[in-house]
Enzyme design. Structure first.
Site, mmCIF file in Angstrom:
data_model
loop_
_atom_site.group_PDB
_atom_site.id
_atom_site.type_symbol
_atom_site.label_atom_id
_atom_site.label_comp_id
_atom_site.label_asym_id
_atom_site.label_seq_id
_atom_site.Cartn_x
_atom_site.Cartn_y
_atom_site.Cartn_z
ATOM 1 N N GLY A 196 0.578 -1.215 0.192
ATOM 2 C CA GLY A 196 0.110 -0.357 -0.104
ATOM 3 C C GLY A 196 0.821 0.847 0.303
ATOM 4 O O GLY A 196 0.224 2.076 0.210
ATOM 5 N N ASP A 197 2.133 1.212 -0.014
ATOM 6 C CA ASP A 197 3.409 1.978 0.008
ATOM 7 C C ASP A 197 3.984 1.875 -0.967
ATOM 8 O O ASP A 197 4.250 1.226 -1.821
ATOM 9 C CB ASP A 197 3.310 2.948 1.372
ATOM 10 C CG ASP A 197 3.878 3.911 1.757
ATOM 11 O OD1 ASP A 197 4.420 4.782 0.611
ATOM 12 O OD2 ASP A 197 3.709 4.707 2.562
ATOM 13 N N ASP A 198 5.122 2.963 -0.141
ATOM 14 C CA ASP A 198 6.322 2.171 -1.289
ATOM 15 C C ASP A 198 6.985 1.286 -1.912
ATOM 16 O O ASP A 198 7.135 1.120 -0.247
ATOM 17 C CB ASP A 198 7.480 3.652 -1.006
ATOM 18 C CG ASP A 198 7.368 4.932 -0.941
ATOM 19 O OD1 ASP A 198 5.833 5.347 -2.457
ATOM 20 O OD2 ASP A 198 7.404 6.036 -0.698
#
Ligand SMILES: *[C@@H]1O[C@H](CO)[C@@H](O)[C@H](O)[C@H]1NC(C)=O
Ligand SMILES: *[C@@H]1O[C@H](CO)[C@@H](O)[C@H](O)[C@H]1NC(C)=O
Length: 308
Positions: free
Chosen positions: A251-253
Site C-alpha cells: 500500500g505504499d512505496d
C-alpha cells in the site's frame, strides 16, 4: 503465480527532499557474495522447544527459548533454527547474532493480534520520537538490535504480520504509539534475507536502520493496496544494502531510502549510502523506489536498475 500480478516496472526515482543523489555504477550484477551465506553446523527445530504449528498455540516462549539457547551456547559457526511446515502464532521476539531463521516450505510465522501485550521500545535517535505518534514505538514483530551474521531464509515460508488490526487503529485514529514493522534490524551488520514471503505487515515491512552489509533477495512482499504505510523495504541510515530479484506489492512505496527526520536526523548525521536496487517488480499506489521522505541524514550512491 505472484508475478502475474506485476503491473509496474520499477526504476523511477521519486524525490521528496533536497539533497544530492549520486549514482555509482558498480560492475557487480548480483548481491550474492556481498554478505556470505553462512553454513551452520548446528541445527535445532522450534518443535524441540515446544513449538506447535496448529495456528492456535502461542509459540512466544518456544521462540524466546530457542533464541536464548543460540545466544548462550554459541556454537561455532552459529545455529540454524528450523521452522517446519505449520502455522506458528507468536508475539514479537528478538533474534541473536550468528543465526539463521529457516522457514520450511509451508511454514508460516504469524504475529499475534493481541496488541495490548506488544512491547514498546525507545524511539530511534534519528527520529527523536515515534514516526506516527510521540514517545516510544512498538517493537517490530521480528527484531534485531546490535547483531551480526543473521540470515532469514528457507523455502519461501511466510512471515505474516496480520496487520489489519493495526491498519484499523490507524484509520480510526486510536493508535497510541507508532506501529511495529514486520522485521527490523537496528545497528546490525551482515544480514541476509532471502526466499521468504512477507505478508500484511502492520507498518513498514523490512526496516534496516543504522545497518551495513545487508542483502535482501528473492523475497515476496504483499499487502493490500489500501493498507496504510506498508512500505516494502526501507534502508534507513544504512550502507551497503543490496536489494534484488524480488516482487513487492503493497500500500505504499516498494523501496524507500531514508535517513532520519528533521533536526534529529541532522543531529544524528548518519546517511544512507551505497544502496543497490536491481530487478524489483511489483505494484504500488506510490513510488517504486523513493528517496524519502525522512532523509535528513543525507543519501548518497543509490544505484537502481532493471537489468544488471
Ligand atoms: C528485545 O530487544 C529490545 C530492543 O533492543 C529490548 O528493549 C528488549 O528488552 C528485548 N527483549 C527481550 C525479551 O530480550
Ligand atoms: C522461492 O521464491 C523465489 C522468488 O520468487 C524463487 O526464485 C525460488 O525459486 C523459490 N524457491 C522455492 C524453493 O520455491
Amino acid at each position: 503465480m505472484f508475478r502475474a500480478l506485476a503491473s509496474v516496472l520499477l526504476c523511477c526515482f521519486f524525490l521528496e527532499a533536497s539533497f544530492w543523489v549520486h549514482f555509482s555504477y558498480g560492475d557487480l550484477t548480483t548481491c550474492s557474495g556481498i554478505v556470505p551465506m553462512t553454513e551452520r553446523g548446528d541445527k535445532i527445530s522450534i518443535t524441540d522447544f515446544g513449538g506447535v504449528g496448529d495456528g492456535q498455540t502461542l509459540n512466544t516462549i518456544a521462540f524466546r527459548k530457542a533464541i536464548y539457547r543460540i545466544q548462550h551456547l554459541r556454537r561455532r559457526g552459529g545455529t540454524l533454527l528450523f521452522v517446519p511446515s505449520g502455522v506458528y502464532l507468536t508475539d514479537s521476539f528478538n533474534l541473536t547474532s550468528h543465526m539463521t531463521l529457516y522457514l520450511a516450505r509451508g511454514a508460516v510465522m504469524k504475529a499475534t493480534q493481541d496488541t495490548s501485550n506488544w512491547p514498546l521500545i525507545a524511539p530511534l535517535p534519528s527520529y527523536g520520537r515515534g514516526r506516527e505518534r510521540p514517545g516510544g514505538r512498538y517493537m517490530s514483530f521480528i527484531h534485531g538490535d546490535g547483531l551480526e551474521d543473521v540470515v532469514i531464509t528457507g523455502e519461501n515460508g511466510t512471515i505474516d504480520g496480520q496487520g489489519d488490526i493495526w491498519w484499523n487503529m490507524w484509520r480510526q485514529r486510536t493508535l497510541q504509539f507508532t506501529r511495529p514493522s514486520l522485521v527490523e534490524f537496528v545497528n546490525s551488520r551482515g544480514i541476509v534475507i532471502s526466499n521468504v514471503i512477507f505478508r500484511n505487515s502492520p507498518f513498514w515491512n523490512i526496516h534496516p536502520v543504522y545497518c551495513s552489509d545487508v542483502v535482501i533477495r528473492y523475497v515476496t512482499i504483499l499487502a493490500p493496496p489500501d493498507s496504510p504505510n506498508t512500505d516494502g523495504i526501507d534502508p534507513d541510515s544504512s550502507s551497503n544494502v543490496c536489494i534484488e530479484d524480488s516482487f513487492i506489492s503493497t500500500g505504499d512505496d516498494l523501496v524507500a531510502v531514508k535517513s532520519g527526520w528533521d533536526e534529529y536526523g541532522i543531529a544524528y548525521g548518519r546517511p544512507s549510502s551505497y544502496i543497490t536496487v536491481r530487478r524489483v517488480t511489483g505494484s504500488t499506489p506510490f513510488a517504486g523506489v523513493a528517496v524519502g521522505s525522512e532523509t535528513s541524514g543525507g543519501v548518497e550512491n543509490v544505484w537502481c536498475s532493471h537489468q544488471d
